[in-house]
Design an enzyme around this catalytic site. Structure first.
Site, PDB file in Angstrom:
ATOM      1  N   TYR A  55       1.013  -0.986  -0.102  1.00 38.59           N
ATOM      2  CA  TYR A  55      -0.436   0.482   0.161  1.00 38.59           C
ATOM      3  C   TYR A  55       0.456   1.241  -0.316  1.00 38.59           C
ATOM      4  O   TYR A  55       1.889   1.122   0.663  1.00 38.59           O
ATOM      5  CB  TYR A  55      -0.936  -0.093   0.988  1.00 38.59           C
ATOM      6  CG  TYR A  55      -2.295   0.547   1.266  1.00 38.59           C
ATOM      7  CD1 TYR A  55      -2.703   0.722  -0.303  1.00 38.59           C
ATOM      8  CD2 TYR A  55      -2.277   2.289   2.121  1.00 38.59           C
ATOM      9  CE1 TYR A  55      -4.163   1.243  -0.169  1.00 38.59           C
ATOM     10  CE2 TYR A  55      -3.515   2.687   2.154  1.00 38.59           C
ATOM     11  CZ  TYR A  55      -4.017   2.915   1.219  1.00 38.59           C
ATOM     12  OH  TYR A  55      -5.739   3.360   0.636  1.00 38.59           O
ATOM     13  N   ASN A 127     -15.716   3.596   1.953  1.00 41.95           N
ATOM     14  CA  ASN A 127     -16.601   3.348   0.571  1.00 41.95           C
ATOM     15  C   ASN A 127     -17.779   4.893   0.457  1.00 41.95           C
ATOM     16  O   ASN A 127     -17.594   5.028  -0.861  1.00 41.95           O
ATOM     17  CB  ASN A 127     -16.706   2.068   0.594  1.00 41.95           C
ATOM     18  CG  ASN A 127     -16.083   1.187   0.197  1.00 41.95           C
ATOM     19  OD1 ASN A 127     -14.834   2.018   0.294  1.00 41.95           O
ATOM     20  ND2 ASN A 127     -16.114  -0.068   0.188  1.00 41.95           N
ATOM     21  N   ASN A 153     -20.537  -3.842  -8.368  1.00 44.93           N
ATOM     22  CA  ASN A 153     -20.827  -4.401  -7.559  1.00 44.93           C
ATOM     23  C   ASN A 153     -19.384  -4.341  -5.803  1.00 44.93           C
ATOM     24  O   ASN A 153     -20.111  -4.417  -5.400  1.00 44.93           O
ATOM     25  CB  ASN A 153     -20.469  -6.010  -7.191  1.00 44.93           C
ATOM     26  CG  ASN A 153     -19.560  -6.571  -8.465  1.00 44.93           C
ATOM     27  OD1 ASN A 153     -18.720  -5.913  -9.029  1.00 44.93           O
ATOM     28  ND2 ASN A 153     -19.272  -7.802  -6.966  1.00 44.93           N
ATOM     29  N   GLY A 155     -18.322  -2.126  -2.970  1.00 47.28           N
ATOM     30  CA  GLY A 155     -18.154  -1.660  -1.656  1.00 47.28           C
ATOM     31  C   GLY A 155     -18.858  -0.476  -2.081  1.00 47.28           C
ATOM     32  O   GLY A 155     -19.688   0.029  -2.083  1.00 47.28           O
ATOM     33  N   TYR A 240      -9.704   5.122  -8.852  1.00 50.06           N
ATOM     34  CA  TYR A 240      -8.977   5.463  -7.366  1.00 50.06           C
ATOM     35  C   TYR A 240      -8.787   3.634  -7.048  1.00 50.06           C
ATOM     36  O   TYR A 240      -8.539   3.395  -5.213  1.00 50.06           O
ATOM     37  CB  TYR A 240     -10.399   5.869  -6.367  1.00 50.06           C
ATOM     38  CG  TYR A 240     -11.906   4.443  -6.959  1.00 50.06           C
ATOM     39  CD1 TYR A 240     -12.895   4.469  -7.965  1.00 50.06           C
ATOM     40  CD2 TYR A 240     -12.161   3.818  -5.420  1.00 50.06           C
ATOM     41  CE1 TYR A 240     -13.835   3.910  -8.114  1.00 50.06           C
ATOM     42  CE2 TYR A 240     -13.126   2.511  -6.507  1.00 50.06           C
ATOM     43  CZ  TYR A 240     -13.881   2.868  -7.786  1.00 50.06           C
ATOM     44  OH  TYR A 240     -14.523   1.786  -7.386  1.00 50.06           O
ATOM     45  N   TRP A 266      -8.101   9.971  -3.638  1.00 52.14           N
ATOM     46  CA  TRP A 266      -6.724   8.597  -2.442  1.00 52.14           C
ATOM     47  C   TRP A 266      -8.297   9.443  -1.357  1.00 52.14           C
ATOM     48  O   TRP A 266      -7.758  10.420  -1.237  1.00 52.14           O
ATOM     49  CB  TRP A 266      -5.711   8.800  -2.693  1.00 52.14           C
ATOM     50  CG  TRP A 266      -5.717   7.767  -1.146  1.00 52.14           C
ATOM     51  CD1 TRP A 266      -6.401   6.536  -0.879  1.00 52.14           C
ATOM     52  CD2 TRP A 266      -4.113   7.958  -0.873  1.00 52.14           C
ATOM     53  NE1 TRP A 266      -5.502   5.988  -0.441  1.00 52.14           N
ATOM     54  CE2 TRP A 266      -4.381   6.912   0.031  1.00 52.14           C
ATOM     55  CE3 TRP A 266      -3.272   9.306  -0.477  1.00 52.14           C
ATOM     56  CZ2 TRP A 266      -3.467   6.990   1.817  1.00 52.14           C
ATOM     57  CZ3 TRP A 266      -1.965   8.644   0.626  1.00 52.14           C
ATOM     58  CH2 TRP A 266      -2.411   7.478   0.970  1.00 52.14           C
TER      59      TRP A 266
HETATM   60  N1  LIG Z   1      -9.077   5.150  -3.518  1.00 55.24           N
HETATM   61  C1  LIG Z   1      -9.438   5.695  -2.580  1.00 55.24           C
HETATM   62  O1  LIG Z   1      -9.538   6.511  -1.516  1.00 55.24           O
HETATM   63  C2  LIG Z   1     -10.169   4.272  -2.080  1.00 55.24           C
HETATM   64  C3  LIG Z   1     -11.573   4.287  -1.035  1.00 55.24           C
HETATM   65  C4  LIG Z   1     -12.405   3.159  -0.965  1.00 55.24           C
HETATM   66  C5  LIG Z   1     -11.440   1.726  -1.719  1.00 55.24           C
HETATM   67  N2  LIG Z   1     -10.711   1.928  -2.674  1.00 55.24           N
HETATM   68  C6  LIG Z   1     -10.384   0.910  -3.986  1.00 55.24           C
HETATM   69  O2  LIG Z   1     -11.371   0.364  -4.803  1.00 55.24           O
HETATM   70  C7  LIG Z   1     -11.060  -0.461  -4.371  1.00 55.24           C
HETATM   71  C8  LIG Z   1     -12.631  -1.206  -4.333  1.00 55.24           C
HETATM   72  O3  LIG Z   1     -12.793  -1.549  -2.874  1.00 55.24           O
HETATM   73  P1  LIG Z   1     -13.645  -2.168  -1.605  1.00 55.24           P
HETATM   74  O4  LIG Z   1     -14.100  -2.027  -0.853  1.00 55.24           O
HETATM   75  O5  LIG Z   1     -15.172  -1.509  -2.908  1.00 55.24           O
HETATM   76  O6  LIG Z   1     -13.881  -3.599  -2.234  1.00 55.24           O
HETATM   77  P2  LIG Z   1     -14.850  -4.208  -2.023  1.00 55.24           P
HETATM   78  O7  LIG Z   1     -16.379  -4.813  -1.388  1.00 55.24           O
HETATM   79  O8  LIG Z   1     -14.079  -5.948  -1.697  1.00 55.24           O
HETATM   80  O9  LIG Z   1     -14.958  -5.382  -4.005  1.00 55.24           O
HETATM   81  C9  LIG Z   1     -13.867  -5.715  -4.580  1.00 55.24           C
HETATM   82  C10 LIG Z   1     -14.355  -5.960  -6.153  1.00 55.24           C
HETATM   83  O10 LIG Z   1     -12.997  -5.555  -6.915  1.00 55.24           O
HETATM   84  C11 LIG Z   1     -13.904  -6.533  -8.031  1.00 55.24           C
HETATM   85  N3  LIG Z   1     -12.636  -7.405  -8.415  1.00 55.24           N
HETATM   86  C12 LIG Z   1     -11.458  -8.254  -7.561  1.00 55.24           C
HETATM   87  N4  LIG Z   1     -10.756  -8.572  -8.518  1.00 55.24           N
HETATM   88  C13 LIG Z   1     -10.778  -8.704  -9.781  1.00 55.24           C
HETATM   89  C14 LIG Z   1     -10.122  -8.349 -11.040  1.00 55.24           C
HETATM   90  N5  LIG Z   1      -8.793  -8.903 -10.809  1.00 55.24           N
HETATM   91  N6  LIG Z   1     -10.874  -7.827 -11.694  1.00 55.24           N
HETATM   92  C15 LIG Z   1     -11.155  -7.059 -12.582  1.00 55.24           C
HETATM   93  N7  LIG Z   1     -12.015  -6.773 -11.031  1.00 55.24           N
HETATM   94  C16 LIG Z   1     -11.788  -7.546 -10.289  1.00 55.24           C
HETATM   95  C17 LIG Z   1     -14.815  -7.981  -7.136  1.00 55.24           C
HETATM   96  O11 LIG Z   1     -15.522  -8.111  -8.468  1.00 55.24           O
HETATM   97  P3  LIG Z   1     -16.511  -9.635  -8.098  1.00 55.24           P
HETATM   98  O12 LIG Z   1     -17.258  -9.094  -7.349  1.00 55.24           O
HETATM   99  O13 LIG Z   1     -16.511 -10.001  -9.485  1.00 55.24           O
HETATM  100  O14 LIG Z   1     -14.652 -10.188  -7.436  1.00 55.24           O
HETATM  101  C18 LIG Z   1     -15.477  -6.426  -6.926  1.00 55.24           C
HETATM  102  O15 LIG Z   1     -16.003  -5.472  -7.192  1.00 55.24           O
HETATM  103  C19 LIG Z   1      -9.785  -1.961  -3.744  1.00 55.24           C
HETATM  104  O16 LIG Z   1      -9.434  -1.369  -5.229  1.00 55.24           O
HETATM  105  C20 LIG Z   1     -10.236  -0.396  -2.831  1.00 55.24           C
HETATM  106  O17 LIG Z   1      -8.995  -0.120  -2.401  1.00 55.24           O
HETATM  107  C21 LIG Z   1      -9.779   3.564  -2.966  1.00 55.24           C
END
Ligand SMILES: NC(=O)c1ccc[n+]([C@@H]2O[C@H](COP(=O)([O-])OP(=O)(O)OC[C@H]3O[C@@H](n4cnc5c(N)ncnc54)[C@H](OP(=O)(O)O)[C@@H]3O)[C@@H](O)[C@H]2O)c1
Length: 328
Positions: A55, A127, A153, A155, A240, A266
């Site tokens: 990270y 999220n 789908n 979060g 993001y 971020w």
């Molecule tokens: N920049 C920021 O401030 C910020 C804030 C929050 C979250 N994030 C980032 O946003 C992302 C999602 O976070 P979350 O908490 O919403 O995650 P989450 O609810 O755990 O969901 C993960 C998502 O990623 C998909 N996924 C997993 N592996 C994949 C791959 N190899 N190729 C394409 N899609 C894939 C999943 O699809 P399936 O269900 O089909 O497996 C699901 O839609 C993470 O990278 C997290 O670090 C960033």
């Protein structure tokens, strides 16, 4: 309470291999401090990346894992005026969330708005805040305007769907599994389509030529490449996350001939710059939607802290039906 169970790590590596459950001493509560008993703590992708050492920011080791949680104030120091016993609060994320209890400076503890479920509170700060800010800070979107997002789908994706619905924005949602389509439509998604090579054709039918000004990208690679072609001239792709672990790809000509903007977001950077008042205001705005039923992101399984390794292995599986959490 003078001891707490925590999930800690003292080296980087596979999250479920480096995590260990241990007991730590809790200091006595000082005059400016509070004791918080944690009730629910989330495992987010960024937490796993932090244990892996991949990270962007890493705490000094040893550290307690996790960031997002909700706890109840159990004791307040003699000089603390604005927190009271029984209040739901977010413990300081920097102290690590995967723990039974924590003693923290009251000034670093933010109370949650009232009227939320435990789950909504535990998942409010990352999220929903990310989705809300990305839909507000990059492009001016008016009711009726389109935006597009991948991993809809996730979060964050689910929160974006609900916020968009409340604002009258039209969401185009890309997923990689067909079975998710009815679920996301029930949540309020306007359009849900498979993230595949037919995207351009499908978008023509959906928008009938209306511009898409904003794309939210958390996948990268081929998915971001496909989405980049959806953007109207001057539109922005906000990245993001990088779930595919592939670099962000966009069509070269789009940068030259359509002047599309590539931006990043971020939420930690936002919180770092925000005042306590701005955080409270953002959470209050999110709480309005939460009280109407939004941000009920499903939790697939809750684990006790003692089963941290199984919980972390589970959190790294794709195609889950919801988040993984520690229930205390
Ligand atoms: N920049 C920021 O401030 C910020 C804030 C929050 C979250 N994030 C980032 O946003 C992302 C999602 O976070 P979350 O908490 O919403 O995650 P989450 O609810 O755990 O969901 C993960 C998502 O990623 C998909 N996924 C997993 N592996 C994949 C791959 N190899 N190729 C394409 N899609 C894939 C999943 O699809 P399936 O269900 O089909 O497996 C699901 O839609 C993470 O990278 C997290 O670090 C960033």
């Amino acid at each position: 309470m003078n001891k707490t169970l925590v999930v800690s790590y003292s080296e980087h590596g596979k999250a479920h291999e480096v995590a260990r459950v241990e007991e730590q001493n809790l200091p006595p509560v000082g005059p400016t401090q509070v004791l918080i008993e944690v009730k629910l703590a989330m495992i987010n992708p960024s937490d796993v990346n932090t244990l892996e050492g991949t990270y962007a920011t890493l705490p000094p080791l040893p550290a307690v894992g996790g960031r997002e949680s909700v706890g109840v104030v159990a004791e307040v120091g003699s000089a603390v005026k604005d927190l009271k016993v029984g209040q739901w609060v977010q413990p300081p994320q920097s102290l690590g969330a995967w723990r039974q209890a924590v003693v923290a400076e009251a000034a670093e503890v933010v109370p949650f708005p009232e009227g939320l479920s435990l789950e909504q509170a535990a998942m409010l700060s990352v999220n929903p805040a990310t989705a809300y800010l990305m839909l507000s800070e990059f492009v001016k979107l008016n009711a009726g305007d389109f935006f597009i997002q991948n991993a809809a789908n996730s979060g964050v994706g689910r929160c974006a769907i609900e916020i968009a619905k409340a604002r009258g924005l039209k969401s185009i949602n890309l997923v990689r599994r067909e079975e998710l389509i009815p679920e996301l439509k029930a949540l309020g998604a306007d359009y849900v389509v498979l993230d595949d090579d037919n995207l351009r054709h499908k978008l023509k039918e959906i928008t009938a030529g209306a511009p898409i000004k904003l794309a939210l990208n958390t996948v990268g690679g081929d998915s971001s490449f496909r989405m980049s072609f959806a953007l109207a001239p001057g539109g922005a792709m906000v990245t993001y996350g990088g779930m595919s672990k592939q670099p962000v790809r966009v069509g070269t000509g789009l940068l030259i001939f359509k002047d599309i903007q590539l931006r990043g977001f971020w939420v930690s950077r936002w919180y770092k710059k925000a005042s306590r008042e701005q955080v409270t205001q953002l959470w209050e705005e999110l709480a309005v939607l939460a009280r109407q039923g939004a941000f009920r992101v499903p939790i697939e399984k809750r684990y006790p802290l003692s089963e941290a390794k199984a919980a972390l292995e589970h959190a790294q599986q794709s195609s889950r039906g919801g988040k993984i959490a520690f229930q205390l």
